[in-house]
Design a protein around this motif. Sequence first.
Motif, short mmCIF file in Angstrom:
data_model
loop_
_atom_site.label_atom_id
_atom_site.label_comp_id
_atom_site.label_asym_id
_atom_site.label_seq_id
_atom_site.Cartn_x
_atom_site.Cartn_y
_atom_site.Cartn_z
N HIS A 2 0.85 -1.18 0.00
CA HIS A 2 0.00 0.00 0.00
C HIS A 2 0.89 1.24 0.00
CE1 HIS A 2 -3.25 2.73 0.87
NE2 HIS A 2 -2.57 3.19 1.90
N VAL A 3 0.70 2.08 -0.98
CA VAL A 3 1.47 3.33 -1.06
C VAL A 3 0.57 4.45 -0.59
CG1 VAL A 3 2.69 4.90 -2.60
CG2 VAL A 3 2.80 2.44 -3.00
N ALA A 4 1.04 5.24 0.38
CA ALA A 4 0.25 6.36 0.89
C ALA A 4 0.17 7.45 -0.17
CB ALA A 4 0.90 6.90 2.16
N THR A 5 -1.02 7.99 -0.35
CA THR A 5 -1.20 9.03 -1.36
C THR A 5 -1.83 10.30 -0.80
OG1 THR A 5 -3.35 8.14 -1.99
CG2 THR A 5 -1.43 7.35 -3.23
N ASP A 6 -2.06 10.35 0.51
CA ASP A 6 -2.73 11.51 1.09
C ASP A 6 -2.00 12.81 0.79
OD1 ASP A 6 -4.62 9.81 2.11
OD2 ASP A 6 -3.82 9.82 4.15
N HIS A 10 -3.21 15.89 -1.61
CA HIS A 10 -3.33 17.21 -1.00
C HIS A 10 -2.49 18.23 -1.78
CE1 HIS A 10 -4.12 20.15 2.08
NE2 HIS A 10 -2.84 20.31 2.31
N ALA A 11 -1.29 17.86 -2.16
CA ALA A 11 -0.43 18.75 -2.94
C ALA A 11 -1.08 19.06 -4.29
CB ALA A 11 0.95 18.15 -3.14
N ALA A 12 -1.70 18.08 -4.91
CA ALA A 12 -2.37 18.30 -6.19
C ALA A 12 -3.53 19.27 -6.04
CB ALA A 12 -2.86 16.97 -6.76
N ARG A 13 -4.33 19.11 -4.98
CA ARG A 13 -5.44 20.03 -4.74
C ARG A 13 -4.93 21.45 -4.52
NH1 ARG A 13 -7.39 15.72 -1.70
NH2 ARG A 13 -6.60 16.61 0.22
N MET A 14 -3.87 21.59 -3.74
CA MET A 14 -3.33 22.92 -3.47
C MET A 14 -2.76 23.55 -4.74
SD MET A 14 -1.60 22.34 0.26
CE MET A 14 -1.23 24.07 0.54
N THR A 38 3.90 20.64 2.05
CA THR A 38 3.09 19.53 1.57
C THR A 38 3.68 18.95 0.30
OG1 THR A 38 1.12 20.55 2.51
CG2 THR A 38 0.76 18.85 0.87
N LEU A 39 4.15 19.80 -0.60
CA LEU A 39 4.77 19.33 -1.83
C LEU A 39 6.02 18.50 -1.53
CD1 LEU A 39 4.85 19.28 -4.91
CD2 LEU A 39 6.09 21.47 -4.81
N ALA A 40 6.83 18.95 -0.59
CA ALA A 40 8.04 18.21 -0.22
C ALA A 40 7.66 16.84 0.35
CB ALA A 40 8.86 19.00 0.79
N LYS A 41 6.66 16.79 1.22
CA LYS A 41 6.22 15.52 1.80
C LYS A 41 5.68 14.59 0.71
CE LYS A 41 5.12 12.63 5.05
NZ LYS A 41 6.12 11.82 5.68
N ALA A 42 4.93 15.15 -0.23
CA ALA A 42 4.39 14.35 -1.32
C ALA A 42 5.50 13.75 -2.16
CB ALA A 42 3.46 15.20 -2.20
N LEU A 43 6.50 14.54 -2.47
CA LEU A 43 7.62 14.04 -3.27
C LEU A 43 8.39 12.97 -2.52
CD1 LEU A 43 8.81 17.40 -4.83
CD2 LEU A 43 7.63 15.53 -6.00
N GLU A 44 8.53 13.12 -1.20
CA GLU A 44 9.19 12.09 -0.39
C GLU A 44 8.40 10.78 -0.44
OE1 GLU A 44 9.64 13.71 3.52
OE2 GLU A 44 11.05 15.23 2.85
N GLU A 45 7.07 10.86 -0.36
CA GLU A 45 6.24 9.66 -0.42
C GLU A 45 6.33 9.00 -1.79
OE1 GLU A 45 2.22 10.17 0.80
OE2 GLU A 45 2.77 10.57 2.87
#
Length: 57
Positions: A2-6, A10-14, A38-45
């Motif tokens: 399972h890959v987290a996508t939250d 969220h970054a896409a919405r923003m 949020t963008l940095a966290k998304a890229l890390e995920e």
Amino acid sequence: MHVATDYVRHAARMARKYAGDPFGGAPSGAPDAEFYKTLAKALEEIAAGMEALGKEE
């Protein structure tokens, strides 16, 4: 696996919010610090998910 996508979603919405709506609405201003965090966290995920998929192969 399972890959987290939250954070990614969220970054896409923003990003859409700051870009303006698809019907020609004006942008809502410049991105703030929360957007970049949020963008940095998304890229890390994304990177962690890609690494995990690479290890499975």
